[in-house]
Design a protein around this motif. Structure first.
Motif, PDB file in Angstrom:
ATOM      1  N   PHE A 249      53.966  28.504  29.328  1.00  8.77           N
ATOM      2  CA  PHE A 249      52.616  27.808  29.776  1.00  8.77           C
ATOM      3  C   PHE A 249      51.437  28.251  30.421  1.00  8.77           C
ATOM      4  N   SER A 250      52.333  26.743  31.269  1.00 12.93           N
ATOM      5  CA  SER A 250      51.542  26.778  32.381  1.00 12.93           C
ATOM      6  C   SER A 250      51.056  27.742  33.821  1.00 12.93           C
ATOM      7  N   SER A 251      51.504  28.846  33.853  1.00 16.48           N
ATOM      8  CA  SER A 251      51.466  29.789  33.745  1.00 16.48           C
ATOM      9  C   SER A 251      50.588  30.393  33.477  1.00 16.48           C
ATOM     10  N   LEU A 252      50.548  30.874  32.458  1.00 17.82           N
ATOM     11  CA  LEU A 252      49.724  31.462  31.776  1.00 17.82           C
ATOM     12  C   LEU A 252      47.938  30.994  31.382  1.00 17.82           C
ATOM     13  N   ILE A 253      48.350  29.393  30.896  1.00 19.07           N
ATOM     14  CA  ILE A 253      46.738  28.904  31.334  1.00 19.07           C
ATOM     15  C   ILE A 253      45.653  28.344  31.597  1.00 19.07           C
ATOM     16  N   ILE A 254      46.878  27.452  32.984  1.00 18.18           N
ATOM     17  CA  ILE A 254      46.608  27.164  34.342  1.00 18.18           C
ATOM     18  C   ILE A 254      45.652  27.271  34.984  1.00 18.18           C
ATOM     19  N   PRO A 255      45.692  28.549  35.803  1.00 13.18           N
ATOM     20  CA  PRO A 255      45.273  29.770  36.488  1.00 13.18           C
ATOM     21  C   PRO A 255      43.675  29.758  35.950  1.00 13.18           C
ATOM     22  N   ALA A 256      44.178  30.291  34.464  1.00 16.35           N
ATOM     23  CA  ALA A 256      43.379  31.450  33.758  1.00 16.35           C
ATOM     24  C   ALA A 256      41.892  30.369  33.244  1.00 16.35           C
ATOM     25  N   LEU A 257      42.149  29.023  33.154  1.00 12.99           N
ATOM     26  CA  LEU A 257      41.265  28.077  32.646  1.00 12.99           C
ATOM     27  C   LEU A 257      40.554  27.946  33.457  1.00 12.99           C
ATOM     28  N   ALA A 258      41.664  27.411  34.737  1.00 14.38           N
ATOM     29  CA  ALA A 258      40.413  26.778  36.213  1.00 14.38           C
ATOM     30  C   ALA A 258      39.521  27.862  36.478  1.00 14.38           C
ATOM     31  N   THR A 259      39.729  29.166  35.983  1.00 12.04           N
ATOM     32  CA  THR A 259      39.033  29.958  36.678  1.00 12.04           C
ATOM     33  C   THR A 259      37.769  30.720  35.651  1.00 12.04           C
ATOM     34  N   ARG A 260      37.920  30.033  35.176  1.00 11.80           N
ATOM     35  CA  ARG A 260      37.166  30.481  33.564  1.00 11.80           C
ATOM     36  C   ARG A 260      35.628  30.711  34.282  1.00 11.80           C
ATOM     37  N   ARG A 261      35.038  29.717  35.345  1.00 10.95           N
ATOM     38  CA  ARG A 261      33.597  29.790  35.022  1.00 10.95           C
ATOM     39  C   ARG A 261      32.703  31.137  36.708  1.00 10.95           C
ATOM     40  N   PHE A 262      34.444  31.050  37.118  1.00  9.70           N
ATOM     41  CA  PHE A 262      33.871  32.073  38.081  1.00  9.70           C
ATOM     42  C   PHE A 262      33.720  33.336  37.647  1.00  9.70           C
ATOM     43  N   GLY A 263      32.789  34.294  38.915  1.00  7.29           N
ATOM     44  CA  GLY A 263      32.967  35.409  38.185  1.00  7.29           C
ATOM     45  C   GLY A 263      33.996  36.682  38.354  1.00  7.29           C
ATOM     46  N   ALA A 264      33.190  37.863  37.543  1.00  2.99           N
ATOM     47  CA  ALA A 264      34.582  38.732  37.181  1.00  2.99           C
ATOM     48  C   ALA A 264      35.178  39.168  38.782  1.00  2.99           C
ATOM     49  N   ALA A 265      34.725  39.517  39.350  1.00  3.55           N
ATOM     50  CA  ALA A 265      35.272  39.795  40.830  1.00  3.55           C
ATOM     51  C   ALA A 265      36.495  38.750  40.706  1.00  3.55           C
ATOM     52  N   ALA A 266      35.910  37.613  41.202  1.00  4.44           N
ATOM     53  CA  ALA A 266      36.815  36.311  41.965  1.00  4.44           C
ATOM     54  C   ALA A 266      37.632  35.673  40.932  1.00  4.44           C
ATOM     55  N   ARG A 267      37.132  35.811  40.133  1.00  2.05           N
ATOM     56  CA  ARG A 267      38.501  35.281  39.014  1.00  2.05           C
ATOM     57  C   ARG A 267      39.779  36.266  39.364  1.00  2.05           C
ATOM     58  N   LEU A 268      40.315  37.302  39.279  1.00  7.03           N
ATOM     59  CA  LEU A 268      41.831  37.504  39.402  1.00  7.03           C
ATOM     60  C   LEU A 268      42.465  36.981  39.987  1.00  7.03           C
ATOM     61  N   PRO A 269      42.055  36.789  41.477  1.00  6.58           N
ATOM     62  CA  PRO A 269      42.297  36.646  42.961  1.00  6.58           C
ATOM     63  C   PRO A 269      42.366  34.818  43.195  1.00  6.58           C
ATOM     64  N   VAL A 270      40.994  34.442  42.995  1.00  7.53           N
ATOM     65  CA  VAL A 270      41.328  32.705  43.100  1.00  7.53           C
ATOM     66  C   VAL A 270      42.474  32.203  41.922  1.00  7.53           C
ATOM     67  N   ALA A 271      42.353  33.269  40.618  1.00  7.06           N
ATOM     68  CA  ALA A 271      43.934  32.787  40.200  1.00  7.06           C
ATOM     69  C   ALA A 271      45.060  32.613  40.706  1.00  7.06           C
ATOM     70  N   TYR A 272      45.547  33.788  40.685  1.00  6.66           N
ATOM     71  CA  TYR A 272      46.728  34.009  41.715  1.00  6.66           C
ATOM     72  C   TYR A 272      46.402  33.198  42.971  1.00  6.66           C
ATOM     73  N   ALA A 273      45.961  33.108  43.848  1.00  7.54           N
ATOM     74  CA  ALA A 273      46.082  32.172  44.566  1.00  7.54           C
ATOM     75  C   ALA A 273      46.269  30.745  44.027  1.00  7.54           C
ATOM     76  N   LEU A 274      45.771  30.412  43.136  1.00  6.44           N
ATOM     77  CA  LEU A 274      45.377  28.429  42.778  1.00  6.44           C
ATOM     78  C   LEU A 274      47.718  28.182  42.110  1.00  6.44           C
ATOM     79  N   GLY A 275      48.085  30.074  41.833  1.00  7.91           N
ATOM     80  CA  GLY A 275      48.878  29.909  41.405  1.00  7.91           C
ATOM     81  C   GLY A 275      50.161  29.834  41.953  1.00  7.91           C
TER      82      GLY A 275
END
Length: 251
Positions: free
Chosen positions: A186-212
């Protein structure tokens, strides 16, 4: 505090397992948020866990192919059920996902009621055994993760209709829940995605991976140094880092 407990022969494979889980769970978590079905991961993970419990109750060897097949079959059945309900009572889908979770959890408790080691078995399913991951499990998880990433990249989930997303989701959760447990799934699915929801499309995925990755690394180190349960500490580390990332991304 015991810095000598930092044994990378144990922490290294555990971190690798966490990173492999993040490979599929981060993009899937973003889709979960977009669809507004946040608790699907808990429900499907619990259904997969029910499959494991049922297989074990029938005397099948722990960690064997038969147990994996039972977990996957249960998860896919849950995915099919949610696909069916989404097409008929979409307004109540989130509530039905919650009901499925409660039913699967209750059925698991009933199956474990006569097992003298039931409490320990249930704990393993909830918080996982990430510190004891084997090379075989890592290779298996790596192969499944690569196949799932390829399927997501090719857009197969969309081509297969409603069941495409739920089915891929069921496979991903089944592959990870026995290693990291329901809470970390649950945490791996939701926390990175939720924390980066306000980020732009280009930055969101890399930041979410780095956070995780940072959450898993910090959680493993802290759990070793302070001799605390790894799964629970990783969840807290993900939440703390996720909060910091979310605040930094506010506009």
């Amino acid at each position: 505090m015991n810095w000598a407990a930092l044994d990378w022969s144990i922490l290294g494979p555990a971190l690798a397992a966490g990173l492999l889980v993040l490979v599929t769970h981060v993009p899937l978590g973003m889709q979960v948020l977009d669809r507004g079905i946040v608790f699907i991961d808990l429900a499907i993970a619990q259904v997969a866990g029910l499959g494991v419990i049922a297989a074990t109750a029938m005397g099948l060897p722990d960690g064997g192919i038969a147990v994996q097949a039972a977990a996957l079959a249960a998860a896919l059945l849950g995915a099919w059920l949610l696909t069916w309900t989404e097409g008929r009572v979409q307004r109540d889908q989130e509530a039905l996902i919650g009901v499925l979770f409660v039913l699967a959890a209750s059925a698991g408790l009933l199956l474990l009621a006569g097992n003298p080691h039931g409490g320990e078995h249930l704990k393993d399913l909830l918080v996982g055994q990430i510190l004891w991951v084997s090379t075989t499990q890592l290779l298996w998880l790596g192969g499944v993760s690569a196949a799932l990433v390829f399927a997501l990249w090719r857009g197969w989930a969309a081509r297969w209709g409603r069941f495409g997303f739920y089915g891929l989701f069921a496979v991903a959760v089944t592959a990870s829940v026995q290693l990291v447990g329901v809470y970390l799934v649950f945490s791996s699915l939701i926390i990175p995605a939720l924390a980066t929801r306000r980020f732009g499309a280009a930055a969101r995925l890399p930041v979410a991976y780095a956070l995780g990755a940072a959450g898993y690394a910090a959680g493993l180190v802290l759990s070793a140094v302070f001799d605390l349960p790894s799964g629970a500490v990783i969840v807290c580390a993900l939440a703390a880092i996720g909060l910091g990332v979310a605040l930094s991304g506010r506009r």
